[in-house]
Design an enzyme around this catalytic site. Structure first.
Site, PDB file in Angstrom:
ATOM      1  CE  LYS A   1      36.477  31.255  41.695  1.00 47.14           C
ATOM      2  NZ  LYS A   1      35.511  30.270  42.138  1.00 47.14           N
TER       3      LYS A   1
ATOM      4  N   GLY B   1      35.363  36.139  27.414  1.00 47.87           N
ATOM      5  CA  GLY B   1      36.400  37.883  28.060  1.00 47.87           C
ATOM      6  C   GLY B   1      37.591  38.725  27.656  1.00 47.87           C
TER       7      GLY B   1
ATOM      8  NE  ARG C   1      27.835  40.738  25.017  1.00 47.01           N
ATOM      9  CZ  ARG C   1      28.507  40.175  25.838  1.00 47.01           C
ATOM     10  NH1 ARG C   1      27.708  41.551  26.731  1.00 47.01           N
ATOM     11  NH2 ARG C   1      29.218  39.171  26.430  1.00 47.01           N
TER      12      ARG C   1
ATOM     13  N   GLY D   1      30.090  32.089  28.586  1.00 52.10           N
ATOM     14  CA  GLY D   1      29.846  31.362  28.668  1.00 52.10           C
ATOM     15  C   GLY D   1      29.403  29.650  28.040  1.00 52.10           C
TER      16      GLY D   1
HETATM   17  P1  AMP Z   1      37.257  33.471  33.405  1.00 53.09           P
HETATM   18  O1  AMP Z   1      36.650  34.306  33.811  1.00 53.09           O
HETATM   19  O2  AMP Z   1      37.828  31.933  34.642  1.00 53.09           O
HETATM   20  O3  AMP Z   1      38.378  33.247  32.641  1.00 53.09           O
HETATM   21  O4  AMP Z   1      39.180  33.733  35.299  1.00 53.09           O
HETATM   22  C1  AMP Z   1      39.146  35.558  34.339  1.00 53.09           C
HETATM   23  C2  AMP Z   1      39.580  35.544  35.505  1.00 53.09           C
HETATM   24  O5  AMP Z   1      41.393  35.316  36.015  1.00 53.09           O
HETATM   25  C3  AMP Z   1      40.684  37.114  35.163  1.00 53.09           C
HETATM   26  O6  AMP Z   1      39.723  38.519  35.787  1.00 53.09           O
HETATM   27  C4  AMP Z   1      42.029  36.913  35.740  1.00 53.09           C
HETATM   28  O7  AMP Z   1      42.333  38.475  36.798  1.00 53.09           O
HETATM   29  C5  AMP Z   1      42.145  35.315  36.439  1.00 53.09           C
HETATM   30  N1  AMP Z   1      43.541  35.732  36.370  1.00 53.09           N
HETATM   31  C6  AMP Z   1      43.945  34.931  35.647  1.00 53.09           C
HETATM   32  N2  AMP Z   1      44.983  34.839  36.235  1.00 53.09           N
HETATM   33  C7  AMP Z   1      45.162  34.239  37.365  1.00 53.09           C
HETATM   34  C8  AMP Z   1      46.421  33.989  38.493  1.00 53.09           C
HETATM   35  N3  AMP Z   1      47.152  34.083  38.049  1.00 53.09           N
HETATM   36  N4  AMP Z   1      46.041  34.205  39.817  1.00 53.09           N
HETATM   37  C9  AMP Z   1      44.566  34.899  39.938  1.00 53.09           C
HETATM   38  N5  AMP Z   1      43.270  35.414  39.450  1.00 53.09           N
HETATM   39  C10 AMP Z   1      43.821  35.166  37.773  1.00 53.09           C
END
Ligand code: AMP
Length: 397
Positions: free
Chosen positions: A200, A356, A35, A379
């Site tokens: 999610k 990230g 960064r 974000g």
């Molecule tokens: P995000 O911040 O929404 O981009 O999500 C990233 C996070 O999603 C990471 O910390 C991953 O460990 C988690 N993640 C990705 N795939 C899975 C999965 N199949 N089950 C649980 N967590 C997950």
């Protein structure tokens, strides 16, 4: 939007909002300078024009006032090293010391001010705090912090209004970020494929809904995929699932079919008997995850079919990991997709990667140079593709 590349900063003291929110180790040393590096071209442009630079940033999430581990003093060494020049520091971003240092700042010099978030007024977008930043006496404002452009914070949005219209400038990084994102959003050459991963569905609903209007293919991965499978009546074992979003997942699938968008889910998955690096694993169909097992990555059939779609794309947007990529046994899907994106780029596609975990995968593969644009925004990029107006960009317009 006035661009730094078209602007001469000669004789100007320039207040530059940068994103120096970098990771520090226990000894408070910077462990990743990406960064800081991203902000260097703008700083050097101002200095080369014959201007002076006053840098402002946040670092971490300090709760109540100053804390040493969130002091921007910790980045001073890395910054000086990268700029190859001395950088002065003020122990507060407002107040007498900062004002005196700004007043004494000579053209060609760089001053870094202490963490903006040591003042609650920053996050609150507070007007009196913004005025105190303005009163330091800078002639021009530059925003080069795309990563915080989605925040309605004082240094991103409120303070900008205090500068005359022709004194609000987008830094070189901001320019490139906005140009790359706008190119994909408005002028994507087709087929346009969006790869959306992450934990999610609820975090990505607005993004997926908005992409349904512009993408040809949406490849879903990560934890969010299993809410879709459950919505279709699949067995997902202990996989992460948002039960309150099942109806929404169904609606998104119906909407995609109506819009003629190819919304793909991973045919198979790597299931584990625990959320752990040393868990037992097996590859199974994504709709038949055994009882008590959880799907932690997309499987080989899935990354193969995703790679084929990616190979046939002319524009690619990627946000979010396809599995728990921070654990080695569940990183393969994310890595394979990263490789496919780099290969498609080599064949002429435009690729934009942000967030990230996706960026970490690209870096780990050593493929940074093989991607058209790696965004510094997580974000902010998400909100841009949700179709929102980002306060930091709006303030410059
Ligand atoms: P995000 O911040 O929404 O981009 O999500 C990233 C996070 O999603 C990471 O910390 C991953 O460990 C988690 N993640 C990705 N795939 C899975 C999965 N199949 N089950 C649980 N967590 C997950």
């Amino acid at each position: 939007m006035i661009k730094a590349s078209d602007y001469s900063f000669a004789g100007q003291k320039v207040l530059v909002r940068v994103d120096f929110n970098v990771p520090l180790n226990e000894d408070l040393e910077v462990t990743d300078t990406t960064r800081i590096e991203a902000a260097i071209p703008t700083i050097e442009k101002i200095l080369a024009d014959g201007g002076a630079v006053i840098l402002i940033s946040h670092l971490g999430r300090p709760k109540e006032g100053p804390e040493e581990r969130y002091s921007l003093n910790n980045v001073l060494f890395a910054l000086g090293d990268l700029l190859n020049r001395r950088v002065d520091f003020a122990n507060d971003c407002i107040g007498r010391e900062a004002a005196v240092k700004v007043a004494n700042l000579k053209m060609g010099q760089v001053l870094l001010l202490e963490n903006l978030r040591f003042h609650p007024g920053e996050k609150a977008g507070d007007e009196s705090f913004a005025r105190r930043l303005f009163n330091l006496g800078a002639d021009v404002y530059v925003n080069d912090a795309f990563g915080t452009a989605h925040r309605e914070h004082a240094s991103v949005s409120t303070v900008v209004e205090l500068f005359e219209d022709d004194k609000r400038v987008a830094g070189l990084l901001m320019e490139r970020e906005v140009a790359s994102a706008t190119h994909v959003y408005k002028n994507a050459e087709k087929p346009f494929t969006a790869i959306i991963g992450g934990a999610k569905v609820s975090d990505k609903i607005l993004l997926i809904e908005n992409l349904l209007d512009i993408a040809d293919n949406i490849l879903i991965g990560g934890g969010m995929a299993y809410t879709f499978f459950k919505a279709m009546g699949g067995e997902i074992g202990n996989s992460i699932c948002e039960d309150d979003r099942l109806e929404l997942a169904r609606e998104l699938m119906i909407q995609a079919a109506e819009d003629g968008v190819n919304l793909m889910l991973p045919a198979d998955s790597v299931a584990a008997d625990a959320f752990a690096e040393d868990a037992k694993t097996q590859v199974t169909g994504s709709e038949e995850i055994p009882d008590k097992w959880m799907a932690l990555d997309i499987g080989p059939e899935a990354f193969k079919s995703y790679s084929e779609v990616i190979a046939n794309s002319k524009t690619i947007l990627w946000n979010g990991p396809l599995g728990v990529s921070e654990m080695e046994p569940f990183a393969r899907g994310t890595m394979e997709v990263g490789k496919a994106v780099a290969e498609a780029t080599a064949s002429g596609a435009f690729s934009l990667v942000g967030g990230g975990d996706s960026v970490a995968a690209i870096n780990k593969l050593g493929l940074r140079d093989k991607i058209s644009y790696v965004s510094t925004g997580g974000g902010a990029l998400l909100e841009f593709f949700e179709g929102k107006v980002l306060p930091g960009i709006e303030a410059l317009e």
